[in-house]
Design a protein around this motif. Structure first.
Motif, PDB file in Angstrom:
ATOM      1  N   ALA A  78       0.809  -1.222   0.000  1.00  0.00           N
ATOM      2  CA  ALA A  78       0.000   0.000   0.000  1.00  0.00           C
ATOM      3  C   ALA A  78       0.845   1.276   0.000  1.00  0.00           C
ATOM      4  N   PHE A  79       1.832   1.341   0.894  1.00  0.00           N
ATOM      5  CA  PHE A  79       2.627   2.569   0.974  1.00  0.00           C
ATOM      6  C   PHE A  79       3.380   2.814  -0.328  1.00  0.00           C
ATOM      7  N   GLN A 111       2.629   1.768  -3.321  1.00  0.00           N
ATOM      8  CA  GLN A 111       1.724   2.168  -4.392  1.00  0.00           C
ATOM      9  C   GLN A 111       1.307   3.616  -4.229  1.00  0.00           C
ATOM     10  N   GLN A 112       1.058   3.996  -2.978  1.00  0.00           N
ATOM     11  CA  GLN A 112       0.667   5.374  -2.736  1.00  0.00           C
ATOM     12  C   GLN A 112       1.788   6.315  -3.181  1.00  0.00           C
ATOM     13  N   ALA A 113       3.012   5.979  -2.816  1.00  0.00           N
ATOM     14  CA  ALA A 113       4.150   6.827  -3.186  1.00  0.00           C
ATOM     15  C   ALA A 113       4.302   6.881  -4.703  1.00  0.00           C
ATOM     16  N   ALA A 114       4.111   5.742  -5.347  1.00  0.00           N
ATOM     17  CA  ALA A 114       4.224   5.713  -6.808  1.00  0.00           C
ATOM     18  C   ALA A 114       3.176   6.622  -7.421  1.00  0.00           C
ATOM     19  N   ARG A 133      11.587   5.607  -3.945  1.00  0.00           N
ATOM     20  CA  ARG A 133      10.695   4.896  -3.025  1.00  0.00           C
ATOM     21  C   ARG A 133      11.514   3.939  -2.167  1.00  0.00           C
ATOM     22  N   LEU A 188      11.650   5.714   1.344  1.00  0.00           N
ATOM     23  CA  LEU A 188      10.412   5.283   1.984  1.00  0.00           C
ATOM     24  C   LEU A 188      10.579   3.889   2.584  1.00  0.00           C
ATOM     25  N   LEU A 214      11.067   2.764   6.582  1.00  0.00           N
ATOM     26  CA  LEU A 214       9.944   2.002   7.132  1.00  0.00           C
ATOM     27  C   LEU A 214      10.401   0.617   7.581  1.00  0.00           C
TER      28      LEU A 214
END
Lengths: 379, 225
Positions: free
Chosen positions: B120-121, B123-126, B135, B139, B143
């Motif tokens: 999820a994270f 994909q959100q960043a992408a 990423r 990110l 994380l």
């Protein structure tokens, strides 16, 4: 500005949508019950469903945004749509401010795509803008874990706007906010879209939300875009079907503030002499110092919803009433329901619904084409 | 005299463990990231191969590596041609062995961290327009910090305790391949119980301390989600 052709099989549901939204306005609504493919449609548009068969026409995109046609839409970071989900998904190792700065600093669309044609707005959205719009100042240095659900959603949409992408897909973006706050953010969307040349696609299961924010909408059922059309027209049709309470959808223009009464005066967009009073003094922005006024969004035009059961009907203009709003209109038709009657009026070019009891209907003996006054309290 | 040799063994052990962890992290981070994305039919095979050193007796692994490292085998021979050094009974040899031996201990925490983190994270960043390497660097690495610390600690502690494998491919050469656990074994063989006690206590303490630090300061991944 958005031409889409989508075909995708998810389990039982076959999602097939074909749309040409060119020239259909800058805020587009997607309505439908849950499980009918709304969110999947957005994921496909954002290039996050790898298996989907999907074409996003770049018609209009290139001249408006200077986006090169070579962009590979199936790579999410190059796709011109940014997806803003219901679940905020803020980066947990960063504070609110760092989340916003992260996107500004690293987004491909802000760093590499600065080239642009003359149509492009003179500046990108800044952190200052989003802090103001979404009232982030009090939480800007907080860690993401410390935020409530509504705060997280506000930060998430701010972050999406900062990505520099021209199309923002909003999947129930304000679901954790109370209705008043939600309305104020929804009212802001068309204004942001206009100022910064952005297109929003707003997914919602609330017709009222769509009525406030969108110009054009489509209704998805079982993976198919069953109906689409101008929001104002479509809402009047769908309102009955969806079993949601009936409401009117009016477009208003700002006229003036009455700060001594904490009221603001608006008028129907097509009939400036028909006033509507609001209880709040619009955006506080109006009273702010002139230097920063240019940077603030002062909403000059907005759409509102008005529940039909809040409106009463009078045959004469009533000077002796505390009701501030009295709109002059003509009865279009009267639809009798079980124990109530729904009267639809035309006020200016717009439609207003009033739900009155059958007793009132019989006493007044209303007839189509009759001129009446619709009354309601300050909103 | 023997104290010198013990110090040498301690230094060698720490050097081996540290190098192993650093190299493994550099290899495993991108590898775990790619493997997590890869959903092809060879995934179970790759996973099984990575986990294999966990269940295999170190002597079995050591034996095969010894065979591969010997100048008669192609790997050992190639190494000899390129560097002019032999792989067997050398520090490089036991380092290579440790890399394989500790691989699952570094890989497992990273893999489970990544799968817990989900897509999820990323994909959100992408979707926000952040390109792949950014990423990963800005990110995913932050994380994954708890998992990386776990992986490093486990890899380090596990390499400290390596015995059978080093003995097989490295033998018992002071300053080159004689690590603490082997020095300890030597002392016992020679009935030098006092020195054996010291080394054993040292190893016990090192291992306990690394694990203590791990559990005390490493927030589990579940907390940040």
């Amino acid at each position: 500005m958005l031409q889409v052709s989508v075909s995708h099989q998810i389990n039982e549901l076959k999602l097939e949508v074909e749309l040409d939204l060119h020239g259909k306005g800058s805020v587009i609504g997607v309505f439908g019950a849950s499980g009918h493919g709304k969110s999947t449609l957005l994921r496909i548009l954002a290039g996050l469903e790898k298996q989907a068969n999907y074409q996003l026409g770049s018609h209009g995109l290139s001249d408006v945004y200077g986006v090169s046609i070579g962009c590979n839409h199936s790579i999410a970071e190059q796709n011109p749509c940014v997806l803003n989900r219901q679940k905020a998904l803020l980066f947990p190792h960063l504070t609110v401010l760092q989340n916003l700065e992260f996107v500004i600093k690293h987004s491909y669309w802000r760093t590499e795509k600065q080239t642009v044609s003359e149509h492009k707005v003179s500046r990108d959205i800044s952190i200052h803008d989003v802090i103001q719009w979404f009232n982030l100042k009090p939480i800007i240095h907080k860690s993401v874990d410390a935020l409530s659900g509504g705060e997280q959603q506000r930060v998430a949409i701010a972050r999406s706007l900062l990505s520099g992408k021209p199309i923002v897909l909003l999947d129930e973006p304000f679901s954790a906010l109370d209705w008043q706050t939600r309305i104020s953010f929804l009212t802001l969307l068309p204004e942001i879209a206009r100022r910064f040349n952005i297109c929003f696609v707003l997914v919602s299961h609330s017709l009222k939300e769509l009525a406030i924010a969108t110009d054009y909408m489509l209704c998805i059922r079982q993976g198919h875009a069953e109906e689409h059309g101008n929001t104002a027209d479509l809402i009047n049709e769908l309102g009955q079907i969806a079993g949601q309470p009936v409401f009117s959808n009016l477009t208003l223009c700002f006229q003036r503030c009455l700060p001594e009464y904490r009221l603001s005066q608006w008028a129907l967009s097509d009939a400036p002499q028909q006033h509507i009073y609001f209880k709040q003094v619009v955006a506080e922005a109006i009273n702010k110092t002139p230097q920063i006024q240019n940077d603030d969004v002062i909403v000059q035009q907005k759409r509102i919803t008005l529940d039909a059961d809040q409106v009463s009907i009078s045959r004469h203009f009533n000077a002796d009433t505390s009701m501030l709003n009295q709109l002059k209109g003509k009865v279009l038709n009267i639809c009798e329901q079980e124990h109530m009657a729904l009267v639809s009026l035309s006020v200016g070019e717009q439609r207003l619904f009033a739900q009155i009891s059958k007793l009132s209907l019989h006493r007044l003996n209303l007839q189509p084409n009759e001129v009446v006054y619709a009354q309601f309290k300050a909103l | 005299m023997s104290w010198d040799i013990d110090l040498q063994a301690l230094w060698l052990t720490l050097k081996l463990a540290m190098l192993t962890v650093v190299i493994l992290l550099m290899v495993c981070l991108p590898a775990a990231w790619l493997l997590n994305k890869y959903q092809g039919r060879f995934k179970p095979v790759i996973e099984a191969l990575i986990t294999l050193p966990l269940v295999l007796p170190p002597t079995v692994l050591g034996f095969y590596l010894l065979m591969a490292f010997s100048p008669n085998a192609w790997l050992g021979n190639a190494w000899l041609q390129v560097t002019g050094e032999q792989l067997t009974f050398s520090f490089t040899g036991i380092l290579l062995g440790s890399l394989i031996y500790s691989l699952p201990f570094v890989m497992q925490p990273l893999m489970s961290g990544l799968s817990q983190l989900g897509e999820a994270f990323e994909q959100q960043a992408a979707s926000l327009g952040i390109v792949t390497w950014k990423r990963f660097a800005y990110l995913l690495l932050p994380l994954l910090k708890p998992s990386i610390i776990s992986a490093a600690t486990l890899g380090f502690a596990h390499t400290l305790g390596e015995f059978g494998l080093v003995l097989m491919i490295g033998g018992n050469i002071p300053g080159e391949t004689q690590v603490l656990s082997i020095a300890l074994y030597n002392h016992v063989e020679l009935l030098e119980y006092q020195q054996a006690h010291n080394l054993a206590a040292l190893l016990l303490l090192c291992s306990f301390l690394s694990l203590l630090l791990l559990y005390k300061f490493n927030r589990p991944l579940a907390d940040i989600r």
